[in-house]
Write an enzyme that holds these catalytic residues in place. Structure first.
Site, PDB file in Angstrom:
ATOM      1  N   ASP A 159      41.218  27.524  -0.519  1.00  0.00           N
ATOM      2  CA  ASP A 159      41.077  28.325  -0.873  1.00  0.00           C
ATOM      3  C   ASP A 159      42.433  29.286  -1.710  1.00  0.00           C
ATOM      4  O   ASP A 159      41.952  29.916  -2.584  1.00  0.00           O
ATOM      5  CB  ASP A 159      40.617  29.499  -0.832  1.00  0.00           C
ATOM      6  CG  ASP A 159      41.196  29.994   0.943  1.00  0.00           C
ATOM      7  OD1 ASP A 159      42.406  29.388   1.239  1.00  0.00           O
ATOM      8  OD2 ASP A 159      40.328  30.751   1.408  1.00  0.00           O
ATOM      9  N   CYS A 190      45.518  28.773   1.651  1.00  0.00           N
ATOM     10  CA  CYS A 190      45.728  27.516   2.847  1.00  0.00           C
ATOM     11  C   CYS A 190      47.234  27.270   3.507  1.00  0.00           C
ATOM     12  O   CYS A 190      47.027  28.236   4.840  1.00  0.00           O
ATOM     13  CB  CYS A 190      45.866  26.341   2.795  1.00  0.00           C
ATOM     14  SG  CYS A 190      46.738  25.458   1.550  1.00  0.00           S
ATOM     15  N   HIS A 248      47.748  20.542   0.300  1.00  0.00           N
ATOM     16  CA  HIS A 248      47.043  21.460   1.279  1.00  0.00           C
ATOM     17  C   HIS A 248      47.577  21.549   2.511  1.00  0.00           C
ATOM     18  O   HIS A 248      48.162  20.654   3.074  1.00  0.00           O
ATOM     19  CB  HIS A 248      45.386  20.966   1.323  1.00  0.00           C
ATOM     20  CG  HIS A 248      44.337  21.429   2.221  1.00  0.00           C
ATOM     21  ND1 HIS A 248      44.343  22.584   2.787  1.00  0.00           N
ATOM     22  CD2 HIS A 248      44.287  21.230   3.973  1.00  0.00           C
ATOM     23  CE1 HIS A 248      43.452  23.207   3.015  1.00  0.00           C
ATOM     24  NE2 HIS A 248      43.710  22.562   4.083  1.00  0.00           N
TER      25      HIS A 248
END
EC number: 3.4.19.12
Length: 294
Positions: free
Chosen positions: A158, A161, A280
């Site tokens: 989002d 992270c 990520h």
């Protein structure tokens, strides 16, 4: 199922779909905020990912409505049979007309065939993905972590992270700093040590080093938006926490930031192919061997 009950179920399903659409729009807005407007490559990928999310939700909603409709009695067929019986002329022994298939039923059958074909394509894609970059990266990281008796702790994608992963690690150590705290302290540290960070920030359109105004906006975005964090922010956090931060990745050796600190390092997992938007961060936790031994 009587008509009142059917209407109640249909109303509940429609309300659920409306809520899911609102939730998706909130998620999409968060995704948009996490990608800089001047990053054309990631913005293009973002547009594609958003379109896929909306299409997938639309397809699922149609499937659920279709499934609901198929549970209802077919009024056209029932009335057709009734009309056929009442119009019998016993004297002339006219043949009973078979109920005709309604247009709605034909559309449903066509839709069902299309959805079946789509499901088959998805299944084929899932099989193909087993040899894809995302799956291979996950498998390699799992092996690397298992050697340390660790496993990935999933963190939401989002924009927060990296900060959420560090927050998780800190809580395991009894430190209650939140994502908001970490973002605020990161921005303050970077502004107070601008000379350590400015040389590494360039305008993606011009290639020039950030101006003071651009740098100030960069730091403000750290606090006020779900802007993605990278190595510069990790460097700042390492100094703030006076702790080394180790970043494990699949395709190269771990990166250790803040090696000058002797306390136990915070360990993060960097995943290049985890999501459509790209990079990520996940956290780690002790390996759960219960499933292997069961």
């Amino acid at each position: 199922m009587d008509e009142a009950e059917g209407n109640s179920e249909e109303s509940g399903l429609i309300k659920q779909h409306r809520k899911e659409k609102r939730d998706l729009q909130a998620k999409i807005q968060s995704m948009k905020n996490s990608v800089p407007k001047n990053d054309k490559k990631r913005r293009k990928q973002l547009t594609e990912d958003i379109a896929k999310l909306e299409a997938d939700l639309d397809v699922r909603h149609k499937e659920e409505l279709e499934a609901f409709a198929q549970k209802q009695p077919e009024p056209t067929q029932v009335s057709g049979i009734t009309n056929g019986v009442t119009s019998l002329d016993l004297g002339n022994e006219a043949p009973v007309q078979q109920p005709r298939q309604s247009k709605a039923q034909k559309r449903r059958e066509k839709k069902a065939a299309q959805e079946k074909e789509r499901d088959e394509r998805i299944a084929e894609a899932e099989i193909a993905n087993l040899s894809g970059a995302r799956h291979l990266e996950s498998q390699k990281l799992a092996r690397i972590l298992a050697e340390r008796e660790l496993q990935i702790r999933q963190i939401p994608s989002d924009g927060h992270c990296m900060y959420r992963a560090i927050e998780h690690q800190l809580r395991e150590r009894g430190n209650d700093l939140t994502v908001a705290n970490l973002r605020s302290q990161t921005a303050d540290y970077m502004q107070n040590h601008a000379e350590d960070f400015l040389p590494f920030l360039t305008n993606s359109s011009t290639g020039d080093m950030y101006t003071q105004e651009e740098f100030l906006k960069y730091c403000t975005d750290i606090v006020n938006t779900p802007a993605w964090g990278g190595q510069l922010e990790l460097r700042a956090l390492s100094h703030i926490l006076k702790t080394a931060i180790e970043v494990i990745q699949a395709e190269s050796s771990p990166i250790v930031i803040g090696e000058e600190y002797s306390s136990k390092a915070i360990t993060l997992v960097y995943m290049r192919h985890a999501y459509g938007l790209g990079e990520h961060y996940n956290s780690v936790e002790l390996l759960d061997t219960s499933t292997e031994n069961s």
